[in-house]
Every structure is written in C-alpha cells, then in structure tokens.
Design an enzyme around this catalytic site. Structure first.
Site, short mmCIF file in Angstrom:
data_model
loop_
_atom_site.label_atom_id
_atom_site.label_comp_id
_atom_site.label_asym_id
_atom_site.label_seq_id
_atom_site.Cartn_x
_atom_site.Cartn_y
_atom_site.Cartn_z
N HIS A 147 -3.23 -3.65 3.45
CA HIS A 147 -3.40 -3.82 4.90
C HIS A 147 -4.26 -5.04 5.14
CE1 HIS A 147 -1.50 -0.12 6.10
NE2 HIS A 147 -2.20 0.55 5.19
N CYS A 189 0.02 -7.50 6.87
CA CYS A 189 0.16 -7.99 8.24
C CYS A 189 -0.61 -9.29 8.35
CB CYS A 189 -0.42 -6.96 9.22
SG CYS A 189 0.33 -5.34 9.07
#
Lengths: 382, 403
Positions: A147, A189
């Site tokens: 992440h 991301c």
C-alpha cells in the site's frame, strides 16, 4: 586564500563529464519486497511470489535473490488451501512450492532492514544470505508492492518508506558502486511518486500508477475469499509467461505492453536517468540471468574491460590495475636474478622463442622422436 | 591454462597432447571418444603380446636350467603349460582389464610401460627396459621400485632355480676328484656348471639409457609446462600429489579412510609410515628371491598395487596377468579357489557398498571400507601364498637334486 582553489576544484568536478561506466555487466540480483501483512493483503504476497517465480525461472538463482515477505498467508488459519498460495482463481500454479527461500520474513520486513539491504550496511552477525552482495557489474531489480501513497510506501502497517529515503539509499548504492544498472518496479497506489526524487544515473523506474491514481487488484477468488493478484503485476506476468531464458524481448516492449484501460491506471516510467535506449535492453538483463562469456587464457584481473573495447581508463579503475602491474614487477625481478646463470639465459631464450602452440607441437614431435629413438636402439642392440 | 589448475588432473603433462586431440575429434555418427578408446584397446593388446613374449623367454630359460640340472623329468611329470599364452590370455580376458579399458582410464598405458620394462630386461634390451622404467616412474611414482628386479634381470638373466642348486650339482658330479688340482678344476667346473655371474655391461647401459630418457622426458615436460610454473609445478602436482595424498575421495585402497581422520600434527608421520610399508618389504624379498628376478618384479608389482595411495583395478589387472607367467611354479598354490571366490565377491560387493553409501545414503563409509580391507587382505594372502609356493618349488627341486 584557500577558498578560490576549492571553488575551482568544485567547478572542475562539476563540469567534468560523467565518467563512462567502464565495467562489464556480469551478474544480476533481485530484491523483491512485499510490504504488507494480514490476510486481506493476500494479493501483495501473491504478487511478490509470482515475480520471484518468474525471476527464478528466467535464471537468477536463490543466492542472488533477496525475498522479503511477511509470509503469513500460506499457513494462515483462514487459508482453505494450507501451504498453497495462488495468483489466479484457476489455482493452476502453486506459488508456495518446494523451494521458496524467504530471506526476511515476518517482522523482519522493516524499512530499516530494507535500507540496510540496499546500502549494504549490516551488523556483523547478519548472514550472507541476507545481504545484497552486488558489485559494480551488477544489474539489480527492485520490486516493491503493498500500500502506498503520495511519496511514501507503507511497511507492515506501522512505518513508511519515503521517496527521498529511497533516493538516498540509491545514491549511497551508486557511491559505493553497488550496481551498474538498477530497475525499480513498484506496484502500489500512486506508485510513480515513490521514485520522483531519484537522481542517480543508471536507474530505471516504473510504477503502476501516476500521482493521484490508485492501482487496482485484478480479480477476486471466491474460493479463497480475497483478491489474489494486482492488475499491474498480472499483466507483467502475462508478458513474462511467454518468455524463456533466451528470449531477447526488450524493455520497451514490456513497457509498451501495459494498457491503461486494462490496468485502470497509467503505468508510468522514468527513463531520464537511464542512458541506454530501452529498445536495446533485453528484459533478461534485469529479470533473468543470461550473460555473455568471454574465454580468456590469462588470469582473472577483476573488473577489467571487455577485451575488444578500447575505452580509456578513468582513475577509479586504476586501483584495480595494480594487480597486473605487480605481477609484471615480480616477473621482471625474476628475470634479473636468472640472467646471471648462462644455463638459465639459454632457457630464457628458448622460452621466448616458443609460444604456446609451438610448444605443443614441439612436445608432440619430441614424443614421436622418442618412440623412434627407442625403436632404433632396440633394433641395434638385438 | 595450466593443466593442474583445478584439482582434476594429476598425471603427466605429456599425456595431454597425445590423448587430448583424440577425445575431441569426431568421426561422423560415432561417439567422440572412439579414437581414445581405440588407443587403449591397442595398448592392452600390445601389453598382452609383450607378456606372451616374456613368457616364452621365461619358459626357454627354465627349460635350459632344468636341463643343466638334469631335472628335465620335472617338466614331463607336472602338466606343463605354455606360460606365455596362458598369461596373455589371462590378462586380456580378466574382467578388471576389460573394465579399465572400457572406462578409458590411463592405467593401460602405465601397465604397458611396466611390462615393456620387464620384457626389455628379460630379453637383455637395456634401452627398452630403461625406457619402460623411466616412463612408468614418470607416469606414477611407484614403479621406481622395479629398478631392483630390472637390474637383476639384466645382470643375471631371467628366472632360474637358486644358484645353490648348481653348486650342489657340481659338487655331486665332482665328488671323486683329487683335491690337488682344486684351483683349475674349480674354474673349469664353474664354467661347466653354468653358474650365473652378474654381468655389469647391460646394467651400465641401463643406467646410461635411463639418464638419457629421463633427461629427455624432463625436457619435454619442461617445454609443455614452461608458462605454468615449470618442472617444480609438475613435480608438486604429480609426484607430490601421490605422496601427500591430498585428495581423500574413496577408492579401493586403504589410505583414504585413515587419512580422513588423522590429526594434522601426525599427518606427515603417518604418510611416511604408509609409504615405508612398501619400501621395507623390498630388501628382504630381494635377498630371498634374487635368483628369480621376474617373479620378484611380479611380487613388487602386487605389493605396489595394493599399498599405493590411489590404487585402481587397472593395477590389479596387471599383476593378475603376470601371475599367469608363473603358472608352472605356482601349480601347488594353496587357497587358490578361496582367492578366486574372494576376488569375484569383492568385485561384486564393492560397487554395491559404494552405491549404498554415496548414492542411496543407507550405508556409511564403513560398508565400503570393509570391502576395501577385505580386498587388501585377499591380495596379501595371494602374495604370501605365491612367495611361499615358489620357495616350496625351489625346495622341491633341491630335494629332487639331492635324492
């Protein structure tokens, strides 16, 4: 008084052309990092293990792969397929097979350990299998997944790696000559922000999404209950499954294979620091381990140049050339000592006249004439 | 590149330019090492022919000496075989020889040189004998001990009954002569009784030719190794390797098991002990068997094959072949059936134990070394029995003479 000289020196260094990398590429390393833990981040571990499998299949051995995983998926109580990790809902490939060597597992996957691996600054007790033992002829692949966000990457839910930390580490690596070329591949991301601060030459970076975009998982496996692979890694693997060790597909074909509609994000790469055109670089330079071999008859002198290249040496390689010159000096000393004796002088003349092939021929003729002499002497004495 | 870099090769540098190109050249459709294997077949065949010729020489000398002793009856009573044919057939059909040849080991070349030196010595050809001796010493170190039987062969000639028998015969015949003319009759009878004197001429030629051949071989080795360290490198890596026993991979011998566990402090001591094990047997055997130098050479070869640092079945193949040369004298050897069964059993069990230990992991080193010890004891029994049978044979001849 001293300051103008310092300024002049700095000016000279600044305007001096960057030194040609006069080293030869002779090994490949891979650092594969999965920065997530917990069951719902199954896909990150599957990403990393898929890439591990690909990289091993294309030739990089376990000794040159540093695999950092939280490793809590395969034997998780929620895993209905114990000791098996899949990256596709057809369950055709068990990634957690017979020979997965995890170097940093569980709570050892920290930012500190990751930076120590990159820079090579370990405590003395760290074993060799946990060190990145690259040299100035290495091509290194760094793959990170987990992440992330704007200029950071989350490590195991309690710390983060920032983009300037990464850039610093890469700069240290460059100073210590720990790589010849580096490929950083990030699947998180806003991945492209992670390598926005890089400045070292010879670094190529690709991320799965631009700033402000998320990277998405590919599909959900209803049997396991979580998503099993991310889109960027899925399409990367699809590209690599068609290849074998000897393919020479180029990096530009890899980078062009990413379709932003299928990825649902824009895979962006950074090639301004990388000197070679991407169409000339085969993917096996980073993802596999195929190398050109030069056969030489003389002793290995370290990081010397290719025999055909005639690039002028820069000072940083002079220290390694002293090995050759020391040999020459001792040889000269030996010659001086031996010249006094006439027998040795005659031997030296003989040595100088004969080179390798002549010596072999002479030995063969000598053996033949020995047999002839034997036959003659036998016949004479009978 | 130096042939000794990496610890694969520890042989003579002169074998490489001869055998190297042969393993590389391919005849279309046939395996690459065909020429190399052909060389070993030819070498084995030549060895067998030389053994046959040696056997014929031995037989003719034996007949002559028995006739001189008026003991020709011995030939007719015992079943008299043609030892040359028998020995060469034993050598060629010995499974050990066939395995060595098929395995492309360089032992056939060693064996050829040893047999060449024995044949040359039996026929009185000093240059041939010295060539064989020098080259076999160069290839592996141990045939150096064969200098003793070769010199005895050149000096005295091939095997004969002990000279005491000739003296006895002379004294029996001249039992009634008057003691006054002792001196001239002694000389005459010495010539008549054909007592063998040691003639120095062939031995001097032998020494001369050895010097020539050894300097030639050293010169050729020097040329082939001049860039890689010269002669000192060669001696260190070939003879030094044999004497220092650096590589302890298991073989059919007795060195490796012991030297795997000896302490560093005592290593040189035990190396000396193991090598002197061969050397201390030389002198007593010479004293006892100097009238039979060919048999002495056989015993030396057997001892050497048993106690060398890296034995192989190729060495055993040699002495088993030479055993056939003395078939007449060894006809009454005891335990021959036991030894035959022992050899067959060991050759079957030893690879099995090796497989169990190394490939399957269900055995350990003791399994394999047990077969090694059994092999060494078999060879010891064989050597001891051969020597005692020969001595019994000589005693039998003496009894026949005096009765």
């Amino acid at each position: 008084m001293v300051r103008p000289w310092i300024l002049l020196l700095l000016l000279l260094l600044a305007i001096s052309p960057p030194s040609h990398s006069s080293t030869v590429h002779n090994n490949n390393w891979a650092v594969l990092v999965c920065t997530s833990r917990f069951w719902f981040n199954y896909r990150h571990m599957a990403n990393t293990l898929s890439l591990y499998r690909t990289v091993k299949r294309l030739g990089i051995p376990d000794e040159r792969i540093i695999l950092m995983l939280a490793d809590d998926m395969a034997c998780n109580a929620r895993n209905s397929y114990p000791a098996q990790v899949f990256n596709n809902e057809n369950h055709m490939l068990n990634l957690y097979g017979d020979n997965v060597e995890v170097d940093y597992r569980g709570y050892e996957v920290t930012v500190e350990n990751f930076l120590r691996v990159l820079t090579g600054r370990h405590e003395t007790a760290v074993p060799r299998s946990k060190r990145l033992l690259s040299d100035e002829g290495s091509h290194i692949l760094v793959y990170m997944t987990g992440h992330g966000g704007d200029e950071f990457l989350k490590f195991q839910d309690n710390e983060e790696l920032q983009s300037h930390d990464l850039a610093d580490a890469v700069k240290q690596m460059k100073e210590k000559h720990r790589f010849k070329e580096l490929l950083i591949m990030v699947d998180t991301c806003q991945a492209a922000t992670l390598f926005s601060q890089l400045q070292s030459p010879g670094v190529l970076a690709i991320g799965s999404s631009k700033k402000g975009e998320n990277s998405y998982s590919h599909h959900l496996d209803s049997d396991i209950g979580v998503s099993v692979v991310d889109r960027f890694t899925y399409y990367t693997l699809a590209f690599f499954e068609k290849l074998n060790m000897y393919s020479n597909a180029s990096l530009s074909s890899l980078f062009n294979s990413y379709d932003s509609h299928l990825l649902m994000s824009t895979a962006s790469y950074r090639e301004d620091l990388y000197r070679r055109p991407l169409s000339e670089v085969p993917v096996t330079n980073f993802f596999g381990s195929v190398m050109k071999t030069f056969h030489t008859d003389f002793a290995y002198t370290g990081f010397s140049m290719e025999p055909e290249a005639h690039i002028s040496l820069v000072s940083e390689t002079d220290s390694r050339r002293t090995l050759g010159s020391e040999n020459a000096q001792t040889e000269a000393a030996n010659h001086n000592a031996k010249d006094n004796c006439p027998f040795h002088a005659w031997l030296k003349v003989l040595e100088d006249k004969l080179d390798n092939e002549n010596a072999e021929k002479l030995v063969l003729y000598g053996l033949g004439s020995m047999v002839l002499l034997l036959a003659i002497s036998t016949l004479l004495s009978v | 590149m130096s042939p000794y870099s990496g610890s694969m090769y520890h042989g003579s540098p002169l074998l490489l330019p001869v055998l190297g190109p042969l393993t590389v050249n391919r005849v279309k459709g046939l395996p690459a090492h065909l020429f190399c294997s052909l060389i070993f077949v030819i070498v084995d065949f030549v060895t067998a022919m030389l053994i046959r010729a040696t056997g014929q020489k031995l037989m003719s000398t034996y007949h002559r000496s028995l006739q001189l002793l008026n003991l020709s009856c011995v030939q007719e009573t015992a079943g008299h075989t043609h030892v040359g044919d028998l020995a060469s057939l034993i050598f060629l059909w010995n499974p050990f020889t066939i395995i060595t040849c098929a395995g492309s080991s360089t032992s056939p070349i060693d064996n050829l040189m040893i047999v060449l030196s024995i044949y040359g010595a039996c026929s009185g050809l000093s240059s041939l004998a010295s060539f064989g001796w020098v080259v076999s010493t160069h290839l592996s170190l141990y045939p150096a001990i064969l200098v003793i039987p070769v010199i005895l062969l050149l000096g005295y000639g091939p095997d004969a009954p002990p000279s005491k028998l000739f003296f006895l015969k002379k004294s029996n015949e001249s039992g009634g002569s008057c003691p006054k003319d002792k001196t001239c009759s002694e000389q005459k009878s010495k010539e008549e009784s054909h007592i063998r004197n040691f003639c120095w001429r062939p031995v001097l030629f032998f020494i001369l030719w050895s010097l020539i051949w050894s300097s030639y071989i050293l010169f050729l080795s020097f040329i082939s190794l001049k860039e890689f360290g010269g002669l000192s490198e060669m001696v260190k890596k070939t003879h030094g390797f044999i004497l220092n026993v650096e590589d302890l991979s298991p073989n059919i011998g007795v060195f490796w098991y012991f030297f795997a566990e000896v302490f560093e402090f005592f290593r040189s001591f035990f190396l000396i002990v193991f090598h002197i094990n061969i050397l201390f047997m030389l002198v007593p055997l010479v004293i006892r068997l100097r009238h039979r130098p060919c048999f002495l050479a056989f015993v030396y070869i057997a001892i050497m094959s048993m106690l060398k640092s890296y034995p192989s079945v190729g060495d055993s193949a040699l002495y088993l072949g030479l055993l056939g040369l003395f078939a007449n004298e060894l006809a009454e050897m005891r335990f021959s059936f036991f030894l035959l069964c022992g050899y067959v059993g060991i050759s079957l069990l030893s690879p099995v134990m090796h497989n169990l230990w190394i490939w399957r992991g269900t055995g350990n080193a003791n399994f394999y070394f047990a077969t090694g010890i059994a092999y060494a004891s078999l060879q010891t029994v064989l050597i001891v029995e051969c020597v005692s049978t020969i001595l019994k044979h000589d005693r039998m001849l003496r009894n026949k003479l005096t009765t």
